[in-house]
Design an enzyme around this catalytic site. Structure first.
Site, PDB file in Angstrom:
ATOM      1  N   HIS A  82     -71.550 -58.054  38.768  1.00 25.74           N
ATOM      2  CA  HIS A  82     -71.894 -56.740  38.240  1.00 25.74           C
ATOM      3  C   HIS A  82     -72.160 -55.790  39.392  1.00 25.74           C
ATOM      4  CE1 HIS A  82     -73.532 -53.676  35.589  1.00 25.74           C
ATOM      5  NE2 HIS A  82     -74.500 -53.518  36.476  1.00 25.74           N
ATOM      6  N   ASP A 161     -81.900 -52.113  24.238  1.00 27.42           N
ATOM      7  CA  ASP A 161     -81.680 -51.350  25.470  1.00 27.42           C
ATOM      8  C   ASP A 161     -80.995 -50.028  25.159  1.00 27.42           C
ATOM      9  OD1 ASP A 161     -81.329 -50.839  28.376  1.00 27.42           O
ATOM     10  OD2 ASP A 161     -79.221 -50.988  27.795  1.00 27.42           O
ATOM     11  N   ARG A 168     -85.307 -42.989  27.287  1.00 24.59           N
ATOM     12  CA  ARG A 168     -85.657 -42.807  28.708  1.00 24.59           C
ATOM     13  C   ARG A 168     -84.969 -41.584  29.280  1.00 24.59           C
ATOM     14  NH1 ARG A 168     -83.538 -47.985  31.114  1.00 24.59           N
ATOM     15  NH2 ARG A 168     -84.101 -47.029  33.094  1.00 24.59           N
ATOM     16  N   SER A 183     -82.874 -53.353  31.853  1.00 22.15           N
ATOM     17  CA  SER A 183     -81.758 -52.757  31.121  1.00 22.15           C
ATOM     18  C   SER A 183     -80.429 -53.380  31.564  1.00 22.15           C
ATOM     19  CB  SER A 183     -81.767 -51.244  31.362  1.00 22.15           C
ATOM     20  OG  SER A 183     -80.563 -50.652  30.978  1.00 22.15           O
ATOM     21  N   LYS A 187     -78.018 -56.702  29.377  1.00 22.00           N
ATOM     22  CA  LYS A 187     -76.618 -56.646  28.968  1.00 22.00           C
ATOM     23  C   LYS A 187     -75.789 -57.749  29.630  1.00 22.00           C
ATOM     24  CE  LYS A 187     -77.175 -52.307  29.887  1.00 22.00           C
ATOM     25  NZ  LYS A 187     -77.193 -50.849  30.128  1.00 22.00           N
TER      26      LYS A 187
HETATM   27  N1  URA Z   1     -77.744 -48.583  34.183  1.00 18.97           N
HETATM   28  C1  URA Z   1     -78.231 -49.244  33.110  1.00 18.97           C
HETATM   29  O1  URA Z   1     -77.507 -49.956  32.432  1.00 18.97           O
HETATM   30  N2  URA Z   1     -79.523 -49.117  32.819  1.00 18.97           N
HETATM   31  C2  URA Z   1     -80.363 -48.352  33.537  1.00 18.97           C
HETATM   32  O2  URA Z   1     -81.537 -48.282  33.222  1.00 18.97           O
HETATM   33  C3  URA Z   1     -79.843 -47.668  34.646  1.00 18.97           C
HETATM   34  C4  URA Z   1     -78.530 -47.797  34.945  1.00 18.97           C
END
Ligand code: URA
Ligand code: CA
Length: 433
Positions: A82, A161, A168, A183, A187
């Site tokens: 990632h 999320d 946020r 976050s 994923k």
């Molecule tokens: N990318 C994400 O997936 N989450 C975040 O909080 C910031 C960047």
């Protein structure tokens, strides 16, 4: 349990229990906790932080809020990579076939996404015929047969999320290490990999502009991954200037092909070897990083990585002839050089601005529904530290129109030339395990 008490506890800097974190996440996801209380909670976390244990708990709870992809039908250790995102980051296109060529199963779930260029799927779709509309059974079969397949985001991954991120975004709580780390990791973990290599970028084109912030985020994500039972490590890499030379969808496919042939830009090749070696070791396909790197380099030079890429394109309907004839990729109607206005050394190529210029040409999506032009983009002729003479080309613009004066202006503002000596920035700053 009351959400009021949980907000108060975090406001006062106390550590939350697993049950309290679950109460918040589940209550917010199912709509029982209103936005105003969730906002107060997020702001309390922003100021008071979370312990490593709380961060891991928060992440697991978000993972459990939605579907979790089951890759157990794929044999071997599934390692995912990632990147926190940057400009011209072509690594996935190269790494997927490259590590697969050493037998590492690559079951890649990718997105289209917003940004300077399209996501991995958009880039791959510039190969005529290539598609990611395959069933999960086909996906598993393809990885078992060919070691590599890419599928579009399926299922409902980490809905908690999704909801929190939107909140946020409008409450000035995006920029918080525990919230960003949980976050991203929620994923990744929900998409089923056994082990994860993170490429955390730092510099002008990165989400984390400062090196110490990037290190902190990397440490937070590595800790979360390992605590929830996924072997995780991070490489901190430079994103002050774009990675490689190409920024654009088909242009990056062309660059990936060159790299898989062993003729890629030096920085892109090096980062792929670094990330790839880490993936190969985590997948237990080599004992040491040195051995992994040597075998990966070999496969870049002996045609095996390229052969793997052809096989992969074919297996998902793509015209593999593009590998030997890149003219079959979408081509821009107009190309323009950008001549240097003075001689000297390149001291800066501001990644963010180059990305914006690529987007102005149509390479990226501004909103979820925008159309992207797969053919357009920018190819750098020079990188930071290189010498240039007045009139020599800094880069090539690939455009669908000849009205590019505003793009040229943006690009001139983004590339600095100096008479002083300049050193190229380091490519890799650190490894975090
Ligand atoms: N990318 C994400 O997936 N989450 C975040 O909080 C910031 C960047
Ligand atoms: Ca690139």
């Amino acid at each position: 349990m009351r959400i009021y008490d949980i907000i108060e506890k975090k406001r006062d800097g106390e550590k939350l229990t697993r049950e309290e974190i679950r109460f918040f996440i589940n209550g917010y996801t199912n709509g029982e906790i209103p936005d105003y209380q969730a906002s107060a909670f997020l702001m309390a976390v922003f100021f008071q932080d979370m312990t490593e244990e709380e961060r891991a708990e928060l992440t697991s709870t978000m993972v459990e809020s939605g579907d979790q992809i089951d890759l157990s039908a794929i044999s071997g250790i599934k390692v995912d990579k990632h990147s926190t995102g940057g400009v011209g980051d072509t690594t996935t296109l190269i790494l997927a076939p490259l590590v697969a060529s050493l037998g590492v199963p690559v079951a890649k779930m990718s997105g289209r996404g917003l940004g300077h260029t399209g996501g991995t799927i958009d880039k791959l779709e510039s190969v005529p015929g290539f598609h990611v509309e395959i069933t999960s059974d086909e996906f598993v079969d393809l990885v078992n047969q060919n070691k590599v397949a890419v599928v579009g985001q399926t299922g409902n991954l980490a809905p908690a999320d999704k909801k929190l991120y939107s909140l946020r975004d409008v409450t000035a709580t995006v920029n918080s290490i525990p919230l960003i780390a949980s976050s991203i990791m929620s994923k990744k973990i929900a998409s089923g990999a056994d082990a994860i290599v993170l490429d955390v970028k730092t510099g002008a084109g990165a989400f984390m502009k400062e090196l110490d912030e990037a290190k902190e985020l990397a440490g937070a994500m590595v800790s979360i991954g390992n605590r929830v039972g996924r072997n995780t490590m991070a490489v901190i890499s430079d994103m002050s200037q774009p990675l490689g030379n190409a920024i654009g969808n088909a242009l990056e496919v062309e660059e990936a092909i060159a790299t898989l042939r062993g003729n890629g830009p030096e920085d892109l090749t090096e980062l792929c070897l670094e990330l790839g070696s880490q993936m190969v070791v985590l997948a237990n396909k080599a004992d040491t990083l040195e051995e992994a790197r040597e075998r990966l380099s070999e496969n870049l030079n002996n045609g095996k990585a390229l052969e793997q890429f052809k096989q992969f394109l074919k297996s998902q309907g793509g015209d593999a002839r593009v590998v030997d004839n890149t003219d079959l990729l979408p081509q821009a109607v107009h190309t323009f050089d950008l001549p240097a206005k003075q001689s000297g050394r390149i001291s800066e190529i501001i990644a963010d601005n180059i990305g914006t210029a690529a987007m102005m040409l149509g390479a990226g999506r501004a909103t979820k529904d925008s159309e992207i032009d797969l053919a357009v983009g920018i190819v750098l002729d020079k990188k930071v530290g290189d010498h240039i003479s007045k009139g020599e080309s800094l880069l090539k613009i690939h455009a669908s129109t000849d009205e590019v004066a505003h793009v040229k202006e943006k690009l001139y503002e983004s590339i600095m030339i100096t008479n002083d000596p300049v050193e190229a920035p380091p490519l890799i700053y650190d490894n975090i395990t």
